[in-house]
Design an enzyme around this catalytic site. Structure first.
Site, PDB file in Angstrom:
ATOM      1  N   ASP A  11      -6.830  -1.041  -8.445  1.00  0.00           N
ATOM      2  CA  ASP A  11      -5.386  -1.006  -8.686  1.00  0.00           C
ATOM      3  C   ASP A  11      -5.177  -0.687 -10.157  1.00  0.00           C
ATOM      4  O   ASP A  11      -6.113  -0.757 -10.964  1.00  0.00           O
ATOM      5  CB  ASP A  11      -4.748  -2.354  -8.327  1.00  0.00           C
ATOM      6  CG  ASP A  11      -3.218  -2.351  -8.428  1.00  0.00           C
ATOM      7  OD1 ASP A  11      -2.617  -1.259  -8.384  1.00  0.00           O
ATOM      8  OD2 ASP A  11      -2.632  -3.431  -8.559  1.00  0.00           O
ATOM      9  N   SER A  12      -3.933  -0.373 -10.515  1.00  0.00           N
ATOM     10  CA  SER A  12      -3.630  -0.159 -11.934  1.00  0.00           C
ATOM     11  C   SER A  12      -3.692  -1.473 -12.704  1.00  0.00           C
ATOM     12  O   SER A  12      -3.992  -1.492 -13.897  1.00  0.00           O
ATOM     13  CB  SER A  12      -2.247   0.472 -12.097  1.00  0.00           C
ATOM     14  OG  SER A  12      -1.238  -0.413 -11.635  1.00  0.00           O
ATOM     15  N   TYR A  43       1.055   2.415 -13.210  1.00  0.00           N
ATOM     16  CA  TYR A  43       1.099   3.712 -12.554  1.00  0.00           C
ATOM     17  C   TYR A  43       2.516   4.119 -12.168  1.00  0.00           C
ATOM     18  O   TYR A  43       2.814   5.310 -12.053  1.00  0.00           O
ATOM     19  CB  TYR A  43       0.238   3.700 -11.290  1.00  0.00           C
ATOM     20  CG  TYR A  43      -1.239   3.834 -11.528  1.00  0.00           C
ATOM     21  CD1 TYR A  43      -1.776   4.028 -12.795  1.00  0.00           C
ATOM     22  CD2 TYR A  43      -2.134   3.770 -10.459  1.00  0.00           C
ATOM     23  CE1 TYR A  43      -3.141   4.156 -12.997  1.00  0.00           C
ATOM     24  CE2 TYR A  43      -3.498   3.899 -10.649  1.00  0.00           C
ATOM     25  CZ  TYR A  43      -3.997   4.084 -11.923  1.00  0.00           C
ATOM     26  OH  TYR A  43      -5.349   4.215 -12.109  1.00  0.00           O
ATOM     27  N   CYS A  75      -3.241  -0.265  -4.049  1.00  0.00           N
ATOM     28  CA  CYS A  75      -2.105   0.174  -4.856  1.00  0.00           C
ATOM     29  C   CYS A  75      -1.332   1.198  -4.042  1.00  0.00           C
ATOM     30  O   CYS A  75      -1.891   2.233  -3.658  1.00  0.00           O
ATOM     31  CB  CYS A  75      -2.602   0.775  -6.167  1.00  0.00           C
ATOM     32  SG  CYS A  75      -1.336   1.576  -7.173  1.00  0.00           S
ATOM     33  N   ASN A  76      -0.069   0.922  -3.774  1.00  0.00           N
ATOM     34  CA  ASN A  76       0.741   1.853  -3.000  1.00  0.00           C
ATOM     35  C   ASN A  76       0.934   3.173  -3.728  1.00  0.00           C
ATOM     36  O   ASN A  76       0.877   4.246  -3.123  1.00  0.00           O
ATOM     37  CB  ASN A  76       2.112   1.230  -2.705  1.00  0.00           C
ATOM     38  CG  ASN A  76       2.070   0.151  -1.658  1.00  0.00           C
ATOM     39  OD1 ASN A  76       2.243   0.408  -0.471  1.00  0.00           O
ATOM     40  ND2 ASN A  76       1.848  -1.081  -2.078  1.00  0.00           N
ATOM     41  N   THR A  77       1.183   3.124  -5.035  1.00  0.00           N
ATOM     42  CA  THR A  77       1.431   4.354  -5.789  1.00  0.00           C
ATOM     43  C   THR A  77       0.208   5.258  -5.750  1.00  0.00           C
ATOM     44  O   THR A  77       0.304   6.449  -5.434  1.00  0.00           O
ATOM     45  CB  THR A  77       1.805   4.024  -7.241  1.00  0.00           C
ATOM     46  OG1 THR A  77       2.969   3.191  -7.264  1.00  0.00           O
ATOM     47  CG2 THR A  77       2.090   5.291  -8.027  1.00  0.00           C
ATOM     48  N   GLU A 153       2.248  -9.511 -13.412  1.00  0.00           N
ATOM     49  CA  GLU A 153       1.086  -9.580 -14.304  1.00  0.00           C
ATOM     50  C   GLU A 153       1.195 -10.798 -15.221  1.00  0.00           C
ATOM     51  O   GLU A 153       0.224 -11.533 -15.435  1.00  0.00           O
ATOM     52  CB  GLU A 153       0.994  -8.299 -15.144  1.00  0.00           C
ATOM     53  CG  GLU A 153       0.679  -7.059 -14.344  1.00  0.00           C
ATOM     54  CD  GLU A 153      -0.801  -6.726 -14.308  1.00  0.00           C
ATOM     55  OE1 GLU A 153      -1.500  -6.978 -15.300  1.00  0.00           O
ATOM     56  OE2 GLU A 153      -1.254  -6.209 -13.266  1.00  0.00           O
ATOM     57  N   CYS A 189       4.709  -2.541  -3.269  1.00  0.00           N
ATOM     58  CA  CYS A 189       3.823  -2.580  -4.428  1.00  0.00           C
ATOM     59  C   CYS A 189       2.997  -3.844  -4.275  1.00  0.00           C
ATOM     60  O   CYS A 189       3.551  -4.916  -3.986  1.00  0.00           O
ATOM     61  CB  CYS A 189       4.620  -2.616  -5.727  1.00  0.00           C
ATOM     62  SG  CYS A 189       3.614  -2.891  -7.205  1.00  0.00           S
ATOM     63  N   HIS A 191       1.747  -5.693  -6.346  1.00  0.00           N
ATOM     64  CA  HIS A 191       2.104  -6.744  -7.308  1.00  0.00           C
ATOM     65  C   HIS A 191       3.166  -7.697  -6.747  1.00  0.00           C
ATOM     66  O   HIS A 191       3.184  -8.877  -7.104  1.00  0.00           O
ATOM     67  CB  HIS A 191       2.651  -6.128  -8.601  1.00  0.00           C
ATOM     68  CG  HIS A 191       1.599  -5.638  -9.546  1.00  0.00           C
ATOM     69  ND1 HIS A 191       0.983  -4.418  -9.387  1.00  0.00           N
ATOM     70  CD2 HIS A 191       1.066  -6.203 -10.658  1.00  0.00           C
ATOM     71  CE1 HIS A 191       0.111  -4.242 -10.368  1.00  0.00           C
ATOM     72  NE2 HIS A 191       0.144  -5.306 -11.148  1.00  0.00           N
TER      73      HIS A 191
END
Length: 262
Positions: A11-12, A43, A75-77, A153, A189, A191
């Site tokens: 993931d980012s 991202y 990560c969806n993006t 985060e 997302c 997150h």
């Protein structure tokens, strides 16, 4: 394949831990390498061209170093932009993460659902296709939020998310036409499930949130069925592409057995 070969999550940032958790529940003996592209984070505000070039290159380096049995783009993006290129570049199975629009449509009674993701994810044609295929009789509202990524985060690093900030991001959906009828929101997302309690606390009564984490975990379990895992407690590895002060603070809070820089 060696029984010590890990599952590699990418993931980012640390949002993909919302996919690791249900995976660990199903596969408690699986060794895990979790890679966060901290040098490229976030991202959601990057261009499609940047992500399409960056993700396959990074995953190629990670696969070469850790020799995983399976790669999970948590990560969806990254998945909605780079998944086909990653699969073409790697010789290991790759599982992607896409917005859970199908289960959201199955749950919705009002036929108005929301897609809450990063700015990059919610504008993807992939999301248009999912909505057309699985929610054709629904009104699908979208909102891209960079703020929720940052809040998630910070929460994992030990900070308390600001309820007002969370509420403002949800208002990005509710303030749209038909927003008052929303009854299901897709956390598009990885997150955002990390803010499950905070989102629920400011959401209207009865609103439901769905995400792809449990389904991804089941897919991982299916793809690794019958494979051997090492004995004892797995010694998971946390990898950052930039290991600075913020990353060290996160690492201390997450308590992985090993922390490394790529």
């Amino acid at each position: 394949m060696s029984d010590t070969a890990p599952i590699l999550f990418f993931d980012s940032g640390v949002g993909g831990l919302s996919v690791v958790a249900p995976t660990r529940a199903l596969l408690p003996g699986a060794p895990i390498v979790y890679a966060a592209d901290s040098a490229g984070f976030p991202y959601g505000t990057r261009s499609e061209a940047e992500i399409a070039a960056r993700v396959p290159a990074l995953l190629g380096r990670l696969v070469e170093r850790y020799r995983p049995r399976l790669v999970v783009i948590a990560c969806n993006t990254a998945s909605t932009i780079a998944l086909p290129a990653v699969r073409a570049a790697l010789d290991v199975p790759v599982v992607g993460t896409v917005p859970a629009i199908k289960p959201a449509a199955l749950l919705s009674r009002t036929r108005v659902i929301g897609v809450l993701g990063t700015e990059a994810t919610v504008r993807q044609p992939y999301v248009d296709d999912l909505a057309a295929r699985f929610a054709g009789d629904c009104i699908v509202l979208r909102h891209g939020s960079a703020a929720l990524v940052t809040l998630a985060e910070a929460k994992l690093a030990g900070d308390v998310p600001d309820a007002g900030a969370v509420r403002r991001e949800l208002d990005g959906l509710f303030s749209q036409e038909h927003g008052a009828r929303l009854d299901v929101i897709v956390n598009a997302c990885t997150h955002f499930p990390l803010l499950e309690a905070e989102l629920a606390a400011v959401a209207p009564p009865g609103l439901r949130f769905v995400d792809g984490g449990p389904g991804i975990a089941r897919r991982i379990a299916f793809l690794t069925e019958g494979q051997e895992w090492p004995a004892g407690v797995p010694r998971d590895v946390l990898v950052f592409t930039r290991l600075g002060e913020a990353e060290r603070r996160l690492a201390a809070a997450l308590r992985f057995a090993r922390v490394e820089a790529l």
